[in-house]
Design a protein around this motif. Structure first.
Motif: not given
Length: 135
Positions: A1-12, A100-116
């Motif tokens: 998936m190219g970087k411009g693809t998400n810009l067209r799909k999710k402009p907001m 995430e916007f550009f399609g990466s599945e890597k997480k810098i900050i976990p979204k788990t309650s354990k982390f917080w």
């Protein structure tokens, strides 16, 4: 998936991510002006510190934020370490949103309650240690 693809799909989403730091900085500057000029002179000291002599978890946060506005990172850390840490977490969250916007599945900050819960635990441990060590 190219970087411009998400810009067209999710402009907001792209517009939101671009404008977020601009609005955050503008709101922070306005908030600082209003707080320092109109609110701070009327705010009483910390009730917990007044009654017990101990610093609560939020003691020093206002001074830390004002130190950051002056560019004094060391002063902010001295006042309350959790303010610079919180800002760092916010910046990492923002970078993670772009990833995430550009399609990466890597997480810098976990979204788990354990982390917080861990962050909350570290904040409370920091509060205890700075009272024990007289910081």
């Amino acid at each position: 998936m190219g970087k411009g693809t998400n810009l067209r799909k999710k402009p907001m989403t792209a517009i939101f991510l671009i404008l977020l730091p601009i609005f955050a900085i503008a709101l922070a500057m306005l908030g600082k002006t209003v707080y320092v000029s109109w609110i701070l002179p009327h705010v009483p000291g910390c009730v917990i510190r007044t009654l017990t002599g101990l610093k609560c978890p939020s003691c020093g946060m206002t001074h830390a934020v004002l130190s950051l506005f002056r560019g004094d990172i060391v002063g902010a850390v001295r006042e309350n370490l959790m303010v610079p840490v919180g800002i760092l977490l916010g910046i990492l969250w923002y970078i993670g949103c772009w990833m995430e916007f550009f399609g990466s599945e890597k997480k810098i900050i976990p979204k788990t309650s354990k982390f917080w819960l861990g962050v909350l635990g570290i904040w409370l441990l920091y509060t205890v240690l700075r009272n024990l060590l007289g910081g």
